[in-house]
Design an enzyme around this catalytic site. Structure first.
Site, PDB file in Angstrom:
ATOM      1  N   TYR A  94       0.755  -1.131   0.092  1.00 17.24           N
ATOM      2  CA  TYR A  94       0.091   0.198  -0.166  1.00 17.24           C
ATOM      3  C   TYR A  94       0.945   1.250  -0.057  1.00 17.24           C
ATOM      4  O   TYR A  94       0.661   2.265  -0.798  1.00 17.24           O
ATOM      5  CB  TYR A  94      -1.033  -0.242   1.369  1.00 17.24           C
ATOM      6  CG  TYR A  94      -1.869   1.158   1.497  1.00 17.24           C
ATOM      7  CD1 TYR A  94      -3.155   1.597   0.755  1.00 17.24           C
ATOM      8  CD2 TYR A  94      -1.459   2.073   2.443  1.00 17.24           C
ATOM      9  CE1 TYR A  94      -3.695   2.725   0.942  1.00 17.24           C
ATOM     10  CE2 TYR A  94      -2.020   3.375   2.714  1.00 17.24           C
ATOM     11  CZ  TYR A  94      -3.198   3.583   1.877  1.00 17.24           C
ATOM     12  OH  TYR A  94      -3.986   4.632   2.184  1.00 17.24           O
ATOM     13  N   LYS A 121       1.244   4.383  -2.815  1.00 14.53           N
ATOM     14  CA  LYS A 121       0.990   5.645  -2.538  1.00 14.53           C
ATOM     15  C   LYS A 121       2.195   6.675  -2.676  1.00 14.53           C
ATOM     16  O   LYS A 121       2.077   7.768  -3.317  1.00 14.53           O
ATOM     17  CB  LYS A 121       0.713   5.807  -0.853  1.00 14.53           C
ATOM     18  CG  LYS A 121      -0.831   5.058  -0.741  1.00 14.53           C
ATOM     19  CD  LYS A 121      -1.788   5.979  -1.623  1.00 14.53           C
ATOM     20  CE  LYS A 121      -3.257   5.471  -1.033  1.00 14.53           C
ATOM     21  NZ  LYS A 121      -4.393   6.142  -2.024  1.00 14.53           N
TER      22      LYS A 121
END
Length: 246
Positions: free
Chosen positions: A153, A157
């Site tokens: 994740y 990002k």
């Protein structure tokens, strides 16, 4: 409060959580918000709750290039322009690093990284024609301060940060601004669905978990002409969490 009168704003993942509150707030200050959601009936429900004068629903799975083109073309055909894109849709998978599968990682790439890329690329020609536009990528403090069990994740990002800065340089001369918001802990169904709000937020410098409206206020600023000299900007909305705890 920055006015957004008659500005056409496409918001992904606008059927719930931060996206829904962003849509409601921008509509309250005059924008026409395009409620984009993977399930069209969800987009319709939110648009109806806001009112047809200020909200318009579209179906959009951000991982599908064809749906991006269809949605953006529909917005431009209907309103004649698209002033702002808010890339808000996102996916979170939390697993220990050793347990993350290739499929997990690819899912996060598709939503968090490629979804943002395709959105930016699809709206750019229209904004170039207008000689003006604002792209706002709702990223995460995980891009520079990752949480545990979320390495994939965090990687997706962080990639959006690099992409946003590079495109800000390239698109600036065309009148298009690209900026980022980094939420910390925000009270949404995704953040607090299992065990409620963690007690640890009481030790954040501002003493509370963030609310979706905190993000919406930052989006409103970056969408408006009040931020006309901002591009490549990163606004951290985390109550001071990344500074340390009290």
């Amino acid at each position: 409060m920055p006015p957004l009168t008659k500005q056409v704003v496409l918001i992904t993942g606008a059927n719930r959580g931060q996206g829904k509150v962003i849509a409601e707030h921008l509509a309250s200050i005059g924008a026409i918000v395009v409620i984009a959601a993977r399930k069209y009936d969800n987009a319709q429900d939110v648009a109806a709750s806001i009112g047809s004068e200020h909200a318009y629903p579209v179906q959009l799975d951000v991982t599908k290039e064809s749906e991006w083109k269809t949605a953006v073309d529909e917005v431009v055909d209907t309103f004649g322009k698209i002033d702002v894109l808010v890339n808000n849709a996102g996916s979170l998978i939390r697993k220990p690093f050793k347990d993350i599968t290739i499929d997990d990682y690819q899912e996060l790439i598709n939503v968090n990284q490629l979804g943002v890329f395709m959105g930016m690329q699809t709206v750019t020609p229209h904004m170039e024609h207008q000689k003006k536009g604002s792209i706002i990528n709702n990223v995460s403090i995980s891009a520079f301060a990752p949480i545990g069990h979320a390495s994939a994740y965090a990687a997706t990002k962080a990639s959006v940060v690099a992409m946003s800065k590079a495109t800000a340089i390239e698109l600036g001369p065309k009148g298009i601004r690209v900026n980022m918001i980094h939420p910390g802990g925000i009270e949404t169904e995704m953040a607090a669905k299992d065990n409620g709000i963690p007690d640890s937020y009481s030790s954040v410098p501002l003493g509370r978990i963030g609310q979706p409206i905190d993000i919406a206020h930052a989006v409103a600023f970056l969408a408006s002409d009040e931020s006309s000299y901002c591009t490549g900007t990163e606004i951290v909305v985390d109550g001071g969490l990344t500074l340390g705890t009290t």
